[in-house]
Scaffold this motif. Sequence first.
Motif, PDB file in Angstrom:
ATOM      1  N   HIS A  76      -9.382  11.638  -4.661  1.00 10.66           N
ATOM      2  CA  HIS A  76      -8.383  12.083  -4.147  1.00 10.66           C
ATOM      3  C   HIS A  76      -6.998  12.204  -4.779  1.00 10.66           C
ATOM      4  CE1 HIS A  76      -6.021   8.292  -2.484  1.00 10.66           C
ATOM      5  NE2 HIS A  76      -5.155   8.500  -3.052  1.00 10.66           N
ATOM      6  N   HIS A 231      -4.595   6.237   2.363  1.00 10.52           N
ATOM      7  CA  HIS A 231      -4.720   5.526   1.298  1.00 10.52           C
ATOM      8  C   HIS A 231      -4.913   3.919   2.227  1.00 10.52           C
ATOM      9  CE1 HIS A 231      -1.952   7.846  -0.549  1.00 10.52           C
ATOM     10  NE2 HIS A 231      -3.069   7.489  -1.724  1.00 10.52           N
ATOM     11  N   HIS A 270      -8.969   3.879  -2.813  1.00 13.41           N
ATOM     12  CA  HIS A 270      -8.331   2.867  -3.260  1.00 13.41           C
ATOM     13  C   HIS A 270      -9.495   1.891  -2.912  1.00 13.41           C
ATOM     14  CE1 HIS A 270      -5.796   4.179  -5.595  1.00 13.41           C
ATOM     15  NE2 HIS A 270      -5.067   4.831  -4.849  1.00 13.41           N
ATOM     16  N   ASP A 323      -6.457   9.999  -8.527  1.00 20.38           N
ATOM     17  CA  ASP A 323      -5.294   9.625  -7.920  1.00 20.38           C
ATOM     18  C   ASP A 323      -3.605  10.272  -8.879  1.00 20.38           C
ATOM     19  OD1 ASP A 323      -3.996   8.629  -5.830  1.00 20.38           O
ATOM     20  OD2 ASP A 323      -3.984   6.620  -6.709  1.00 20.38           O
TER      21      ASP A 323
HETATM   22 ZN    ZN Z   1      -3.292   8.704  -3.762  1.00 24.56          ZN
END
Ligand code: ZN
Length: 449
Positions: A76, A231, A270, A323
């Motif tokens: 990610h 997400h 996440h 991320d």
């Molecule tokens: Zn992200």
Amino acid sequence: MPVTALRGQIVYLDGNPFERDPQECLVHHPDGLVIMEAGRITAAGPYAETAPLLPAGVTPVHYPDQLIMPGMIDTHVHYPQLQMIGAYGAQLLEWLNTYTFVAEQQFADAAHAAMVAQVFLRELLRAGTTTAVVYCTVHPQSVEAFFAESARLNTRMIAGKVLMDRNAPAALLDTAQQGYDESAALIGRWHGQGRQLYCVTPRFAPTSSEAQLEAAGALLRDHPGVYLQTHLCENPAEVAWVRELFPARQSYLDVYDHAGLVGPRAVFGHAIHLHEGDFCTCHARGAALAFCPTSNLFLGSGLFRLAEAKDPRRPVRVGLGTDVGAGTSLSQLQSLNEAYKVTALAGGRLDAVRAFYLATLGGAEALYLDDRLGRVAPGYEADLIVLDPKATPLLAFRTGYCRDLTELLFTLMTMGDDRAIRATWVAGACLWDRDTGAWAMDSARRGQD
Ligand code: ZN
Ligand code: GUN
């Protein structure tokens, strides 16, 4: 295609240490040899056994005392956010409006996208990551630029155009139909083209209408084999907003499930604020979660519950994500450093074997690519990194006191970063050499000019 070979300590995971004894999953050849041809590993094992397979005239590149491991996998990351990594002072929704949506508007300019794609992919390789699941922006030219650069490097990348048709600046919006059409055209051009794979990319539920999420589901049905990324349950205010926007749905995950987005090759970033039922759904569908510790800490989003995700009664596939730009480093060693602390705060322990599994084979399993990525074994794609236990004076001092391999791996993940990546090999070619600072593709490019 020339034959190439590396000699050094070979270390990789050959099984899932969340389901088996971690020590049994670890393969270690203290003096190992890897032989590569046409982008793949043709032989790997102890030097004494493997050296007779070396074709005449091929001299292995020797990395004495260094660790040859599979290239790491980032499940990610946002390449357009590299220019605003480490932006001060905001939680998710304010951070998106203040920094992210501003930076992403620049990717309407194809030349800007090409420049950032080149910087990003080089930084990724310098950090030891050879495969990533990447968000581009809403602009098709941002995807074009990314895949074009990845194709030049011959890296295995998974990426897609962001879909957003509401709750963002007008310059970043498409429509359900436009998003479908542009994604379908990009799939036709890039999915399965060399090592490139396409990922349908609705940003998150608040920026897509129900119609757009349905269109994303149609893209998956119409193009079997493509990926899905979005997400999920990152921040409490975001979760509350999704509840308001989709009052008929049982949960945030159910918003995606209703649109047909929860299945194999789906990667949810996440996934901090999940309920037991959500974990059960991900397990049953074969969907994956991306654990993004540096980002979750930086934006104050919360603590991912790794032990719960990996509950042996219904284990969920989990990869590791940086991320970036909410994450603070492209180095997966730094992600593991923070992952250990997040696990410790929950009263648990993330041992080095499980940690390196998350960054390599576990990521490959999350992406259903474990038949070709994540092991140093014959038939596997020849994406390898060389880790240097003496990369800094302090690392050299500290690792001198390591008594075994797992202690060495743990020290590397707590203290290591891009400086510990001595070299990065992609499809059997050395693209990055830390000690010469040389990029192989620069000399290849000069040759073309
Ligand atoms: Zn992200
Ligand atoms: N949620 C929606 N978009 C984003 C993004 O770009 N980064 C992060 N961390 N969360 C998001």
